[in-house]
Design a protein around this motif. Structure first.
Motif, mmCIF file in Angstrom:
data_model
loop_
_atom_site.group_PDB
_atom_site.id
_atom_site.type_symbol
_atom_site.label_atom_id
_atom_site.label_comp_id
_atom_site.label_asym_id
_atom_site.label_seq_id
_atom_site.Cartn_x
_atom_site.Cartn_y
_atom_site.Cartn_z
ATOM 1 N N ASN A 385 59.249 65.229 0.242
ATOM 2 C CA ASN A 385 59.438 66.522 0.624
ATOM 3 C C ASN A 385 60.665 66.910 0.108
ATOM 4 O OD1 ASN A 385 59.975 68.723 2.256
ATOM 5 N ND2 ASN A 385 59.862 67.661 4.293
ATOM 6 N N LEU A 386 60.838 67.996 -0.610
ATOM 7 C CA LEU A 386 62.259 68.329 -1.099
ATOM 8 C C LEU A 386 62.787 69.299 -0.231
ATOM 9 C CD1 LEU A 386 60.954 69.143 -4.797
ATOM 10 C CD2 LEU A 386 62.219 67.392 -3.938
ATOM 11 N N ARG A 387 62.117 69.778 0.932
ATOM 12 C CA ARG A 387 62.854 70.571 1.901
ATOM 13 C C ARG A 387 63.403 71.667 1.511
ATOM 14 N NH1 ARG A 387 63.497 67.194 6.422
ATOM 15 N NH2 ARG A 387 63.023 64.963 5.687
ATOM 16 N N THR A 388 62.841 72.323 0.407
ATOM 17 C CA THR A 388 63.125 73.669 0.126
ATOM 18 C C THR A 388 62.319 74.215 -0.827
ATOM 19 O OG1 THR A 388 64.762 75.001 -1.187
ATOM 20 C CG2 THR A 388 64.327 72.766 -2.114
ATOM 21 N N GLY A 389 62.098 75.519 -0.763
ATOM 22 C CA GLY A 389 60.961 76.149 -1.526
ATOM 23 C C GLY A 389 61.532 76.515 -3.054
ATOM 24 N N ARG A 390 62.684 76.234 -3.336
ATOM 25 C CA ARG A 390 63.316 76.688 -4.557
ATOM 26 C C ARG A 390 64.290 75.316 -4.998
ATOM 27 N NH1 ARG A 390 62.598 81.858 -5.967
ATOM 28 N NH2 ARG A 390 63.859 81.529 -7.727
ATOM 29 N N PRO A 391 63.615 74.211 -5.442
ATOM 30 C CA PRO A 391 64.295 73.055 -5.726
ATOM 31 C C PRO A 391 65.144 73.109 -6.936
ATOM 32 C CG PRO A 391 62.300 72.664 -5.889
ATOM 33 C CD PRO A 391 62.244 74.069 -5.462
ATOM 34 N N SER A 392 66.092 72.518 -7.216
ATOM 35 C CA SER A 392 66.691 72.190 -8.675
ATOM 36 C C SER A 392 65.714 71.400 -9.480
ATOM 37 C CB SER A 392 67.835 71.718 -8.445
ATOM 38 O OG SER A 392 67.904 70.398 -7.915
ATOM 39 N N ALA A 393 65.959 71.447 -10.703
ATOM 40 C CA ALA A 393 65.288 70.510 -11.566
ATOM 41 C C ALA A 393 65.593 69.252 -11.635
ATOM 42 C CB ALA A 393 65.761 71.086 -13.143
ATOM 43 N N GLU A 394 66.684 68.906 -11.127
ATOM 44 C CA GLU A 394 67.307 67.590 -10.904
ATOM 45 C C GLU A 394 66.668 67.153 -9.676
ATOM 46 O OE1 GLU A 394 70.163 69.921 -13.518
ATOM 47 O OE2 GLU A 394 69.251 70.107 -11.359
ATOM 48 N N ALA A 395 66.537 67.800 -8.595
ATOM 49 C CA ALA A 395 65.693 67.097 -7.515
ATOM 50 C C ALA A 395 64.257 67.057 -7.815
ATOM 51 C CB ALA A 395 65.979 68.286 -6.364
ATOM 52 N N VAL A 396 63.705 68.106 -8.585
ATOM 53 C CA VAL A 396 62.215 67.626 -9.111
ATOM 54 C C VAL A 396 62.118 66.465 -9.720
ATOM 55 C CG1 VAL A 396 60.352 68.656 -10.116
ATOM 56 C CG2 VAL A 396 61.574 69.969 -8.607
ATOM 57 N N ALA A 397 63.273 66.234 -10.709
ATOM 58 C CA ALA A 397 62.999 64.997 -11.385
ATOM 59 C C ALA A 397 63.159 63.770 -10.901
ATOM 60 C CB ALA A 397 63.992 64.957 -12.528
ATOM 61 N N ALA A 398 64.071 63.899 -9.733
ATOM 62 C CA ALA A 398 64.291 62.650 -9.061
ATOM 63 C C ALA A 398 63.032 62.271 -8.224
ATOM 64 C CB ALA A 398 65.470 62.610 -8.014
ATOM 65 N N ALA A 399 62.456 63.230 -7.565
ATOM 66 C CA ALA A 399 61.348 63.274 -6.604
ATOM 67 C C ALA A 399 59.988 62.629 -7.586
ATOM 68 C CB ALA A 399 60.896 64.546 -5.985
ATOM 69 N N VAL A 400 59.900 63.261 -8.559
ATOM 70 C CA VAL A 400 58.763 62.870 -9.193
ATOM 71 C C VAL A 400 58.875 61.363 -9.824
ATOM 72 C CG1 VAL A 400 57.432 63.120 -11.644
ATOM 73 C CG2 VAL A 400 57.939 65.122 -10.134
#
Length: 470
Positions: A385-400
């Motif tokens: 859960n990224l806890r935002t509707g507009r995540p940063s690219a860095e947050a997406v990369a880490a979550a994936v």
């Protein structure tokens, strides 16, 4: 056979599931009239259903809410806009919805009304008349269970259930604060029901609306919903709806590359913003492509959900990276078996589709019910859960990366897949309706010429109904 009326809020996320249900019932021989947005007349007709468009006071086009609700654009996204939507998109249409239901029932008496849980005119009909003096009313939950409970956090912020008594106490205090903040919404809804001649019971509005239905069928399984010791007795989990059959549209030219990815040792990451909240590709599509672009071990598929999506996305990221592919519309039933992760904005149906294929998720839910969907993904252990509707690219990369490297997410997604496969939502709904309406002896065998005749008869009656409605 007595008619079944199926009613839906005129938005794709609400209409789609109810149209699937209506089409299934019609295929079994039930005589079905669909009450919904005017823009859905064509798919309703294609399903062989009778159709009645909602009156203009209750209709809108969800593809461009700014046209129907220009004042909505002045309200900042977040809790304020959600409250505005509750008042005006879902509350204000109640009198018109109930009036058109009365009209339909007068002309075409029916034994069953099925409606999506935010079509509040259905709840108004249930509250207006005693059981036996009206059709049996069946609500279908197309978003997470909204009823508050001492076993959960208040609905909305996307908080996980309490883990101890101290957290329960904090949530109880938060619930009081939110109830006070939302008092204008509750009063507005009570006035909307009163304008329809119906009293909305005092107390938590979500519970009152939920309990109004004779049957409340939630389109999920227990493994994806928080346990509650005080869940209303009329709520039943029936599983998710299956995807519609492929429409035969051609696959993208890059499809062979997708099918080879696994054999080539590449993981497939699919990203989507759904079919409605896809106007701004900078929210999730672009950050995901930026985050994962250039990685030779990944193939990134952007399902944009719009005809010009590939062009918009390519312009935003200054050209698609070598490992990224994009398309407007992609058949998810064919796409997801190849996916290792789905990056999603948290649409309830889309998340269930992923879990139905055992695909773990990364969810960026920031509006409407999406934070609650994202929280359930986290709680169920099926994704991040990224806890935002507009995540940063860095947050997406880490979550994936986290989902790809921790096998627990895939394992839990597979467990949810098994649980979902044990349910048959359409069969449950059909059995319920069959138990409430007289059925011909050959109901389950109405195929071939008989079924075609039924559909033709329904189409003729649809034309007559439309003519009468003006």
């Amino acid at each position: 056979m007595p008619k079944v009326i199926v009613a839906a809020t005129p938005a794709a996320g609400h209409t789609g599931p109810l149209l699937r249900i209506a089409g299934h019932l019609a295929g079994l021989g039930h005589d079905v009239v669909f009450l919904g947005g005017a823009r859905f007349a064509e798919p309703v007709a294609a399903a062989g259903l009778g159709f009645r468009a909602l009156p203009s006071e209750a209709d809108f086009d969800d593809r461009d809410l700014a046209v129907s609700f220009p004042e909505r654009e002045l309200v900042p996204p977040g809790p304020e806009r959600t409250a505005w939507d509750a008042r005006h998109i879902f509350g204000d249409p109640v009198p018109a919805q109930l009036a058109v239901l009365h009209e339909l029932l007068a002309r075409f008496p029916t034994a069953v009304l099925i409606y999506d849980s935010l079509f509040l005119g259905g709840a108004a009909l249930a509250l207006e008349r005693k059981a036996g003096d009206r059709p049996v009313v069946v609500a279908v939950g197309t978003l997470p269970v909204m009823v508050d409970s001492r076993d959960t956090a208040p609905f909305g912020p996307g908080l996980l259930p309490p883990t101890d008594e101290a957290e329960r106490a904090r949530y109880a205090a938060l619930a009081e604060q939110l109830a006070e903040r939302d008092r204008p919404v509750a009063e507005h809804l009570r006035r909307a029901f009163a304008a329809a001649g119906v009293e909305l019971p005092a107390g938590e509005r979500a519970r009152a609306v939920t309990e109004a239905a004779d049957h409340f069928l939630q389109l999920t399984v227990p493994g994806f919903e928080y346990p509650r010791g005080d869940l209303p007795a009329n709520v039943r989990f029936v599983g998710a709806l299956p995807l519609p059959a492929p429409d035969g549209a051609p696959l993208p030219v890059w499809w062979p590359e997708l099918t080879r990815a696994g054999a080539e040792g590449r993981k497939v990451v699919v990203v989507t913003q759904g079919t409605t909240a896809n106007g701004d590709v900078t929210a999730l599509l672009a950050p995901t492509v930026r985050a994962l672009g250039g990685r030779s071990d990944l193939l990134v598929i952007a399902a944009t959900g719009r005809r010009d999506g590939e062009r918009l996305l390519a312009a935003e990221v200054s050209g698609l990276p070598a490992n990224a592919r994009a398309a407007g519309y992609v058949p998810f039933d064919a796409l997801l078996p190849h996916a290792d992760v789905l990056v999603s904005n948290g649409g309830y149906g889309g998340v269930h589709t992923a879990l139905g294929h055992g695909v773990p998720l990364v969810v960026a839910g920031g509006s409407e019910d999406k934070p609650e969907v994202a929280a359930r993904v986290e709680w169920a252990g099926t994704g991040v859960n990224l806890r935002t509707g507009r995540p940063s690219a860095e947050a997406v990369a880490a979550a994936v990366e986290r989902v790809l490297t921790d096998p627990g997410y895939r394992r839990r997604a597979e467990e949810l897949r098994t649980e979902l496969e044990a349910y048959r939502a359409l069969d449950v709904i059909a059995d319920l309706v069959a138990g409430l309406t007289p059925a011909p002896a050959d109901r389950t065998h109405r195929t071939g010429e008989a079924a075609r005749t039924d559909r033709a008869d329904r189409a003729d009656r649809a034309e007559a109904l439309a003519a009468e409605a003006g």
